[in-house]
Enzyme design. Sequence first.
Site, PDB file in Angstrom:
ATOM      1  N   HIS A 153      -6.907  -5.853   2.198  1.00 33.78           N
ATOM      2  CA  HIS A 153      -5.779  -5.276   2.938  1.00 33.78           C
ATOM      3  C   HIS A 153      -5.216  -6.324   3.890  1.00 33.78           C
ATOM      4  CE1 HIS A 153      -6.703  -0.883   2.136  1.00 33.78           C
ATOM      5  NE2 HIS A 153      -7.907  -1.403   1.895  1.00 33.78           N
ATOM      6  N   ASP A 179       0.852  -1.183   0.000  1.00 36.42           N
ATOM      7  CA  ASP A 179       0.000   0.000   0.000  1.00 36.42           C
ATOM      8  C   ASP A 179       0.896   1.245   0.000  1.00 36.42           C
ATOM      9  OD1 ASP A 179      -3.218   0.544   0.958  1.00 36.42           O
ATOM     10  OD2 ASP A 179      -1.792   2.210   1.062  1.00 36.42           O
ATOM     11  N   ILE A 180       0.550   2.208  -0.822  1.00 33.04           N
ATOM     12  CA  ILE A 180       1.360   3.414  -0.973  1.00 33.04           C
ATOM     13  C   ILE A 180       1.274   4.313   0.272  1.00 33.04           C
ATOM     14  CG2 ILE A 180      -0.350   4.973  -2.018  1.00 33.04           C
ATOM     15  CD1 ILE A 180       1.755   5.591  -4.193  1.00 33.04           C
ATOM     16  N   HIS A 182     -10.114  -5.315  -3.393  1.00 30.80           N
ATOM     17  CA  HIS A 182      -8.785  -5.568  -2.831  1.00 30.80           C
ATOM     18  C   HIS A 182      -8.926  -5.924  -1.370  1.00 30.80           C
ATOM     19  CE1 HIS A 182      -9.690  -1.254  -2.572  1.00 30.80           C
ATOM     20  NE2 HIS A 182      -9.061  -1.275  -1.402  1.00 30.80           N
ATOM     21  N   ASN A 189     -12.717  -3.001   2.680  1.00 31.33           N
ATOM     22  CA  ASN A 189     -13.594  -1.847   2.782  1.00 31.33           C
ATOM     23  C   ASN A 189     -14.624  -1.967   1.660  1.00 31.33           C
ATOM     24  OD1 ASN A 189     -12.146  -0.684   4.921  1.00 31.33           O
ATOM     25  ND2 ASN A 189     -10.680   0.239   3.515  1.00 31.33           N
TER      26      ASN A 189
HETATM   27  P1  AMP Z   1      -9.597   1.344   0.097  1.00 35.97           P
HETATM   28  O1  AMP Z   1      -9.803   2.523   1.002  1.00 35.97           O
HETATM   29  O2  AMP Z   1      -9.982   0.044   0.728  1.00 35.97           O
HETATM   30  O3  AMP Z   1     -10.227   1.572  -1.267  1.00 35.97           O
HETATM   31  O4  AMP Z   1      -8.031   1.225  -0.094  1.00 35.97           O
HETATM   32  C1  AMP Z   1      -7.343   1.716  -1.198  1.00 35.97           C
HETATM   33  C2  AMP Z   1      -5.907   1.695  -0.825  1.00 35.97           C
HETATM   34  O5  AMP Z   1      -5.136   1.838  -2.007  1.00 35.97           O
HETATM   35  C3  AMP Z   1      -5.469   2.821   0.125  1.00 35.97           C
HETATM   36  O6  AMP Z   1      -4.976   2.255   1.345  1.00 35.97           O
HETATM   37  C4  AMP Z   1      -4.396   3.563  -0.660  1.00 35.97           C
HETATM   38  O7  AMP Z   1      -3.323   3.979   0.155  1.00 35.97           O
HETATM   39  C5  AMP Z   1      -3.962   2.522  -1.668  1.00 35.97           C
HETATM   40  N1  AMP Z   1      -3.382   3.033  -2.893  1.00 35.97           N
HETATM   41  C6  AMP Z   1      -3.863   4.039  -3.661  1.00 35.97           C
HETATM   42  N2  AMP Z   1      -3.086   4.224  -4.741  1.00 35.97           N
HETATM   43  C7  AMP Z   1      -2.096   3.294  -4.662  1.00 35.97           C
HETATM   44  C8  AMP Z   1      -0.962   2.970  -5.460  1.00 35.97           C
HETATM   45  N3  AMP Z   1      -0.687   3.629  -6.598  1.00 35.97           N
HETATM   46  N4  AMP Z   1      -0.160   1.977  -5.061  1.00 35.97           N
HETATM   47  C9  AMP Z   1      -0.413   1.299  -3.922  1.00 35.97           C
HETATM   48  N5  AMP Z   1      -1.461   1.561  -3.119  1.00 35.97           N
HETATM   49  C10 AMP Z   1      -2.291   2.538  -3.473  1.00 35.97           C
END
Ligand code: AMP
Length: 110
Positions: A103, A31-32, A101, A88
């Site tokens: 987590h 996760d970024i 996805h 989520n």
């Molecule tokens: P959600 O809130 O469950 O939709 O989680 C989306 C997740 O994607 C968040 O924790 C972000 O930090 C992560 N995210 C967004 N863009 C990227 C990216 N380019 N690479 C890795 N993680 C990302």
Amino acid sequence: MLNDCLFCNISKGQTATEILFENDTLVVFKDINPHAPVHLLIVPKKHIRSINDLMDDDQPILAEMIMIARDMAATVGVSQSGYKLLFNVEKGGGQVIFHLHLHLIGGWKK
Ligand code: AMP
Ligand code: ZN
């Protein structure tokens, strides 16, 4: 071709994101914006918007996501200390990327 779904693009290797694990069904990457020392995302290659959109035929994808999460937890060394697996679901559930996805979050100090 880039499409407008970030996780589709990542899963196709069309971004600079480092892929930690890949098979025919899914990819795993960091996760970024990590919420813990270990924060991985397990992402199916098939575009599925959220848990709400899973079809009966998608059961093997979901099972594989969880089994690979188990394996990745072992790989990064949090199996014994413990971790969270989290979906989520839709805006009210905190989902901001509308491509399914899982987590994997852990690695907190004791
Ligand atoms: P959600 O809130 O469950 O939709 O989680 C989306 C997740 O994607 C968040 O924790 C972000 O930090 C992560 N995210 C967004 N863009 C990227 C990216 N380019 N690479 C890795 N993680 C990302
Ligand atoms: Zn997608």
